[in-house]
Design a protein around this motif. Structure first.
Motif, short mmCIF file in Angstrom:
data_model
loop_
_atom_site.label_atom_id
_atom_site.label_comp_id
_atom_site.label_asym_id
_atom_site.label_seq_id
_atom_site.Cartn_x
_atom_site.Cartn_y
_atom_site.Cartn_z
N UNK A 112 57.36 -19.17 14.32
CA UNK A 112 56.47 -19.99 13.50
C UNK A 112 56.29 -19.40 12.11
N UNK A 113 56.45 -20.25 11.09
CA UNK A 113 56.24 -19.84 9.70
C UNK A 113 54.75 -19.74 9.40
N UNK A 114 54.42 -18.96 8.40
CA UNK A 114 53.05 -18.93 7.90
C UNK A 114 52.76 -20.21 7.14
N UNK A 115 51.50 -20.64 7.14
CA UNK A 115 51.10 -21.85 6.43
C UNK A 115 51.12 -21.65 4.93
N UNK A 116 51.48 -22.70 4.19
CA UNK A 116 51.48 -22.63 2.72
C UNK A 116 50.05 -22.65 2.21
N UNK A 117 49.81 -21.87 1.17
CA UNK A 117 48.50 -21.85 0.52
C UNK A 117 48.27 -23.17 -0.21
N UNK A 118 47.03 -23.56 -0.33
CA UNK A 118 46.68 -24.80 -1.01
C UNK A 118 46.67 -24.56 -2.52
N UNK A 119 47.36 -25.42 -3.27
CA UNK A 119 47.44 -25.28 -4.73
C UNK A 119 46.38 -26.12 -5.44
N UNK A 120 45.76 -27.05 -4.74
CA UNK A 120 44.66 -27.84 -5.28
C UNK A 120 43.54 -27.78 -4.26
N UNK A 121 42.41 -28.38 -4.56
CA UNK A 121 41.28 -28.29 -3.63
C UNK A 121 41.62 -28.94 -2.29
N UNK A 122 41.01 -28.46 -1.26
CA UNK A 122 41.26 -28.97 0.10
C UNK A 122 41.78 -27.87 1.00
N UNK A 123 42.15 -28.26 2.20
CA UNK A 123 42.61 -27.30 3.20
C UNK A 123 44.08 -26.95 3.03
N UNK A 124 44.41 -25.71 3.36
CA UNK A 124 45.80 -25.25 3.34
C UNK A 124 46.47 -25.61 4.66
N UNK A 125 47.78 -25.38 4.73
CA UNK A 125 48.54 -25.67 5.95
C UNK A 125 48.27 -24.64 7.03
N UNK A 126 48.33 -25.10 8.26
CA UNK A 126 48.24 -24.20 9.41
C UNK A 126 49.59 -23.52 9.62
N UNK A 127 49.57 -22.37 10.29
CA UNK A 127 50.80 -21.66 10.62
C UNK A 127 51.53 -22.34 11.76
N UNK A 128 52.81 -22.02 11.92
CA UNK A 128 53.63 -22.62 12.97
C UNK A 128 53.56 -21.85 14.27
N UNK A 129 53.92 -22.51 15.35
CA UNK A 129 53.92 -21.92 16.69
C UNK A 129 55.20 -21.12 16.92
N UNK A 130 55.05 -19.94 17.49
CA UNK A 130 56.20 -19.13 17.91
C UNK A 130 56.38 -19.33 19.41
#
Length: 133
Positions: free
Chosen positions: A96-114
């Motif tokens: 699972x990849x790490x989630x991308x950081x949010x570049x604008x307001x709001x929630x960032x992405x969740x990380x992926x499942x391994x």
């Protein structure tokens, strides 16, 4: 040797500490080929961490009010001991990849499942991804 878990369960098929254990780190999606001489396999699957959120800047009649940014959650971890029969000759591994950081307001992405899925009789384990900030 017996390994005891927090839920009261235990496994007694662990190899002795002086067994000449080998470490293999899987960093990408692929198949793992089991060492033909190995009798036990301790697998640790860690999900990707969640990305961090961007700070929320708001303006009002009191000038600028900056809101705090939330960090992403850590990835979950699954641990399992497999015997040679449970492992089989290979295992399919998805990292699972790490989630991308949010570049604008709001929630960032969740990380992926391994996920670790042995070809033998053993069950699949998963480390879920951490929630985005």
């Amino acid at each position: 040797m017996t390994i005891h878990f927090g839920d009261g369960s235990q496994v007694s098929s662990a190899p002795p500490l002086n067994s000449g254990a080998k470490l293999h780190a899987q960093t990408g999606n692929s198949n793992y080929s089991a060492d033909a001489d190995a009798t036990h396999f301790l697998v640790i699957a860690v999900g990707g961490g969640g990305g961090g959120a961007k700070r929320n800047d708001n303006s009002n009649d009191q000038n600028s009010n900056a809101g705090g940014a939330g960090s992403g959650g850590g990835g979950g971890t699954a641990i399992r001991m497999y015997t040679k029969d449970q492992m089989g000759a290979t295992a399919s591994v998805t990292v699972g990849d790490g989630g991308d950081a949010r570049q604008s307001t709001g929630n960032a992405q969740s990380g992926g499942t391994t996920q670790f899925n042995p070809a033998g009789s053993g069950s699949t384990i998963q480390g879920k991804g951490g929630q985005g900030g």
